[in-house]
Enzyme design. Structure first.
Site, short mmCIF file in Angstrom:
data_model
loop_
_atom_site.label_atom_id
_atom_site.label_comp_id
_atom_site.label_asym_id
_atom_site.label_seq_id
_atom_site.Cartn_x
_atom_site.Cartn_y
_atom_site.Cartn_z
N GLU A 174 0.89 -1.45 -0.08
CA GLU A 174 -0.02 0.02 0.00
C GLU A 174 0.95 1.22 -0.09
OE1 GLU A 174 -4.08 0.17 2.35
OE2 GLU A 174 -2.44 0.65 3.66
N ARG A 218 -14.86 -4.46 17.23
CA ARG A 218 -14.96 -4.68 18.72
C ARG A 218 -14.64 -3.16 19.39
NH1 ARG A 218 -9.89 -2.67 19.76
NH2 ARG A 218 -8.19 -3.37 18.26
#
Length: 449
Positions: free
Chosen positions: A200, A293
């Site tokens: 990336e 989460r």
């Protein structure tokens, strides 16, 4: 509302979840390893079950032991906290398959976001900006080099299955990429059982900004503001604040809107965080990953919105509406959190040990979420986080002033502690200006050398 809850975690996050559950009259069950038997959360739960040795593979990552504890205590639901099994889709499925309620997003959403390459592709399809990068794993160093030639150096080499800042390296040229590719691939296979690697674009000057989302029981996804997380060491956060001092109102609106689209794209339910990179030069932001989460830094969001995020998690899991109006969310003041770790404040190397003095700061706008207290021992078996010090002020300057006092008043003797670093940071002109990026800690250490 749920009637009983097992918290499949330890330390400060277990204590944090237990605190809200007990306020809601939910019976709480703690699980603990041999090393954690004397920690505060164990005593504060209504019931506690030993689940194995200090090694987390044999205790906090032991699905069978946790499910057995839930069944033996009559637990109705399981809250995973963060870390350990919190983003394990197989564990989430196992909880549901055993007739229990999972306090978190569905296993399919966890799986979809758990692979960075798949997550990037999903987000791009949903219209969420992503940084230039590979759409398939780079299966060899040669493939990585070809991808880098198209993307342009420098590049970030990432473990596709990684998280929490682990399994990442920067390559400035072809030779560096070959070396880092092999290291990251080997690390990913060892740590995550998946050697897939993503290439990336790397941005030398960038800010790390994340958005708190909440998928409601009725199917809507809402954003509860953003958190600035750019003070980091080794790609892991040390300080978080909200609101971010970097964003204009339009940039904030665009970022929050993209985070909501990200959650909607995977049918997200419960609490989650969409992490992004923000280029302060161009004003562009790019999707980094989604944490499926509750985040370590959730208390600063709670402070400025006046919302208990753990309570909202439990309500969503129970099929109930939130306690707030999703269409009338407002931010009040400014909040900052620092992670108080058992590590030296110069090189940030772990320094566990027995705690002989533990004195927490108090005062208006000061909150401490601690996993330890006087007489406990910080062991090398787990993360070095001992406590989170959170302050809430009328504005950023007020929050910094309160944090400066609170850091000075927090006394911990025994293990090494990084509190002196925060004293140093709070006198740093770059941080005080609000115009900082993820390289701030490195620059502070370069000056000190």
């Amino acid at each position: 509302m749920l009637r009983s809850l097992l918290v499949a975690n330890r330390g400060e996050i277990a204590r944090r979840v237990i605190r809200t559950a007990r306020r809601l009259n939910i019976r709480t069950i703690a699980v603990y390893s041999e090393a954690d038997a004397l920690l505060p959360y164990v005593a504060e739960a209504d019931e506690a079950v030993a689940i194995g040795p200090a090694n987390p593979v044999q205790s906090y990552r032991n699905t069978e032991a946790i499910l057995t504890a839930a069944k033996s205590t009559g637990a109705e639901a399981i809250h995973p906290g963060y870390g350990f099994l919190s983003e394990n889709a197989a564990f989430a499925r196992a909880v549901v398959d055993n007739g229990l309620i999972w306090v978190g997003p569905g296993a399919d959403a966890i799986a979809a976001m758990g692979d960075k390459i798949n997550a990037r592709n999903l987000m791009a399809a949903a219209g969420v900006p992503v940084a230039p990068g590979t759409t398939d794993p780079a299966t060899s160093a040669d493939a990585a080099l070809q991808a880098a030639a198209e993307i342009g150096f420098p590049v970030m080499v990432k473990a596709a299955a990684g998280g929490g800042g682990m399994g990442m390296a920067v390559a400035d040229d072809a030779d560096g990429l070959r070396a880092e590719y092999d290291k990251v691939r080997a690390f990913a296979e060892r740590m995550f059982g998946d050697g897939s690697v993503l290439i990336e674009r790397y941005f030398p000057r960038v800010r790390h900004i994340e958005v708190q989302i909440l998928g409601l029981a009725d199917g809507r996804v809402v954003a509860l503001g953003e958190r600035e997380c750019s003070v980091q060491r080794r790609n892991q956060k040390l300080v978080e604040e909200t609101p971010s001092p970097a964003l204009t109102p339009q940039q904030r609106a665009d970022l929050l809107g993209a985070a909501v689209r990200a959650g909607e794209a995977v049918g997200y339910r419960n609490a989650g965080t969409v992490e992004c990179l923000f280029d302060p030069t161009t004003g562009q932001f790019f999707f980094l990953e989604m944490n499926t989460r509750l985040q370590v830094e959730h208390p600063i969001t709670e402070a400025v919105f006046g919302v208990d995020l753990v309570e909202q998690q439990l309500r969503v899991a129970s099929g109930l509406a939130p306690t707030f109006d999703p269409d009338a969310l407002t931010v009040t003041g400014h909040a900052i959190e620092v992670r108080v770790n058992a590590e030296d404040p110069k090189r940030f190397l772990p320094g566990p040990g027995a705690i002989t003095t533990w004195t927490e700061p108090t005062g208006d706008g000061v909150r401490v979420d601690a996993g330890y207290t006087n007489g406990n021992t910080v062991t090398p078996s787990y993360d070095s986080l001992m406590a989170k010090l959170v302050v809430h002020g009328t504005d950023r300057a007020d929050a910094i002033a309160r944090l400066r006092r609170a850091v000075a008043d927090f006394q911990i003797v025994g293990p090494k502690v990084n509190l002196p670093f925060f004293t140093e940071l709070l006198d740093n002109p770059e941080f005080l200006s609000g115009d900082y990026d993820t390289g701030i800690v490195g620059r502070m250490r370069e000056v000190k050398r």
